[in-house]
Design a protein around this motif. Sequence first.
Motif, mmCIF file in Angstrom:
data_model
loop_
_atom_site.group_PDB
_atom_site.id
_atom_site.type_symbol
_atom_site.label_atom_id
_atom_site.label_comp_id
_atom_site.label_asym_id
_atom_site.label_seq_id
_atom_site.Cartn_x
_atom_site.Cartn_y
_atom_site.Cartn_z
ATOM 1 N N UNK A 79 11.105 71.461 59.271
ATOM 2 C CA UNK A 79 11.679 71.987 60.197
ATOM 3 C C UNK A 79 12.222 71.147 61.375
ATOM 4 N N UNK A 80 11.659 70.041 61.607
ATOM 5 C CA UNK A 80 12.033 69.082 62.861
ATOM 6 C C UNK A 80 13.404 68.771 62.413
ATOM 7 N N UNK A 138 13.839 78.643 67.603
ATOM 8 C CA UNK A 138 13.276 78.976 66.482
ATOM 9 C C UNK A 138 14.023 78.379 65.246
ATOM 10 N N UNK A 139 13.117 78.000 64.297
ATOM 11 C CA UNK A 139 13.379 77.701 63.017
ATOM 12 C C UNK A 139 12.697 78.327 61.846
ATOM 13 N N UNK A 140 13.426 79.002 60.907
ATOM 14 C CA UNK A 140 12.754 79.547 59.693
ATOM 15 C C UNK A 140 13.365 79.125 58.563
ATOM 16 N N UNK A 141 12.356 78.834 57.484
ATOM 17 C CA UNK A 141 13.039 78.612 56.135
ATOM 18 C C UNK A 141 12.926 79.681 55.359
ATOM 19 N N UNK A 142 14.134 80.209 54.940
ATOM 20 C CA UNK A 142 14.439 81.276 53.972
ATOM 21 C C UNK A 142 14.760 80.900 52.640
ATOM 22 N N UNK A 143 14.143 81.372 51.557
ATOM 23 C CA UNK A 143 14.263 81.169 50.250
ATOM 24 C C UNK A 143 15.442 81.927 49.783
ATOM 25 N N UNK A 144 15.776 82.852 50.329
ATOM 26 C CA UNK A 144 17.166 83.554 49.920
ATOM 27 C C UNK A 144 18.004 83.982 51.386
ATOM 28 N N UNK A 165 18.106 79.013 49.249
ATOM 29 C CA UNK A 165 17.549 78.665 50.384
ATOM 30 C C UNK A 165 18.525 78.128 51.585
ATOM 31 N N UNK A 166 17.804 78.414 52.888
ATOM 32 C CA UNK A 166 18.726 77.760 53.861
ATOM 33 C C UNK A 166 17.728 77.831 55.141
ATOM 34 N N UNK A 167 17.799 76.944 55.935
ATOM 35 C CA UNK A 167 17.236 77.104 57.259
ATOM 36 C C UNK A 167 18.043 77.725 58.482
ATOM 37 N N UNK A 168 17.311 78.809 58.880
ATOM 38 C CA UNK A 168 18.014 79.382 60.178
ATOM 39 C C UNK A 168 17.405 79.002 61.304
ATOM 40 N N UNK A 169 18.312 78.551 62.190
ATOM 41 C CA UNK A 169 17.932 77.947 63.485
ATOM 42 C C UNK A 169 18.390 78.816 64.682
ATOM 43 N N UNK A 170 17.678 79.367 65.674
ATOM 44 C CA UNK A 170 18.213 80.308 66.542
ATOM 45 C C UNK A 170 18.406 79.553 67.850
ATOM 46 N N UNK A 171 19.354 79.786 68.712
ATOM 47 C CA UNK A 171 19.535 79.345 69.907
ATOM 48 C C UNK A 171 19.250 80.441 70.943
ATOM 49 N N UNK A 226 22.535 79.349 63.695
ATOM 50 C CA UNK A 226 23.035 78.268 62.758
ATOM 51 C C UNK A 226 22.315 78.354 61.461
ATOM 52 N N UNK A 227 22.975 78.466 60.387
ATOM 53 C CA UNK A 227 22.329 78.553 59.131
ATOM 54 C C UNK A 227 22.542 77.143 58.425
ATOM 55 N N UNK A 228 21.414 76.328 58.196
ATOM 56 C CA UNK A 228 21.759 74.733 57.714
ATOM 57 C C UNK A 228 21.228 74.646 56.493
ATOM 58 N N UNK A 229 22.035 73.839 55.804
ATOM 59 C CA UNK A 229 21.522 73.294 54.230
ATOM 60 C C UNK A 229 20.423 72.752 54.310
ATOM 61 N N UNK A 230 19.297 73.083 53.627
ATOM 62 C CA UNK A 230 17.979 72.306 53.532
ATOM 63 C C UNK A 230 18.081 70.948 52.708
ATOM 64 N N UNK A 231 19.476 70.926 52.141
ATOM 65 C CA UNK A 231 19.496 69.716 51.381
ATOM 66 C C UNK A 231 20.393 68.587 52.089
ATOM 67 N N UNK A 232 21.474 69.174 52.770
ATOM 68 C CA UNK A 232 22.337 68.219 53.371
ATOM 69 C C UNK A 232 22.312 68.177 54.725
ATOM 70 N N UNK A 233 21.481 69.323 55.386
ATOM 71 C CA UNK A 233 21.655 69.083 56.995
ATOM 72 C C UNK A 233 22.979 69.661 57.468
ATOM 73 N N UNK A 234 23.906 70.335 56.613
ATOM 74 C CA UNK A 234 25.200 70.723 57.187
ATOM 75 C C UNK A 234 25.098 72.123 57.583
#
Length: 241
Positions: free
Chosen positions: A112-113, A131-137, A147-153, A161-169
């Motif tokens: 998450x960090x 807020x940051x949430x890890x979504x399996x779909x 899967x994706x990380x959703x980070x709210x501002x 922002x929907x962030x790739x959990x593998x690359x950080x893009x």
Amino acid sequence: MSGVVRLSTQIHKWVSLVVGIQVIFWVVGGLIMVSIPIERVRGEHHVREVAAPPLPLDVMPLAQVSALTGERPVRAELRSTLRGPVWVLSDGKEKRLIVSAVTGIPLKPMTEAEARAAAAAAYAGSGAPVDARYLLEQPQETGKSGPVWRVDFNDAEKTAFYVSPATGEVETRRSRLWRFYDLMWRLHILDLKSGDNFNHPLLIGVTALTLALLVTGLVLLVARLRRDWARRRDGLPERRR
């Protein structure tokens, strides 16, 4: 002619009841679409370019990665990311495997960090990640899967922002403005489910009825103008509307 006018009046009246609200949605939706720049809807004003480090010379070749993972990808791409060089292996459909181009091992999801830091680095604006949430779909609004990380501002537009959990893009950006625009688009094409289909029978039928509404309206307008012209020519006062 009077029969045509009476028929046009009836058609115009009943068709107006059926498609009137949709015509309002078309006009309002079209006004919104031409008034709001699409770049702002996509959140491009909140994007900061993040330069990935250059690719090293000692990356693992694809043949070795393929042998190590047992994958026979249809497409492979060597990319530089914030987490180092990676091979993106694809089966040509939806399945993707992202492995380190140094070790050949699939990358574990970011913490998450790490996801918050990656999103904050790619964000340009007055907000901060709250807020940051890890979504399996991924949700439907991204148009992607996996899967994706959703980070709210906490900016005014509630950017996510929907962030790739593998690359950080940052794969996708969404906001309250985007969702409002998307709703207007779905009402515009009468597809509330996916917002992708604008060739379905309901839209075609409503459009045909709207054409009938316009044609009968023109018939009534011509009939009214002819009648008023005839009364003026005969020196008679115009009828009250």
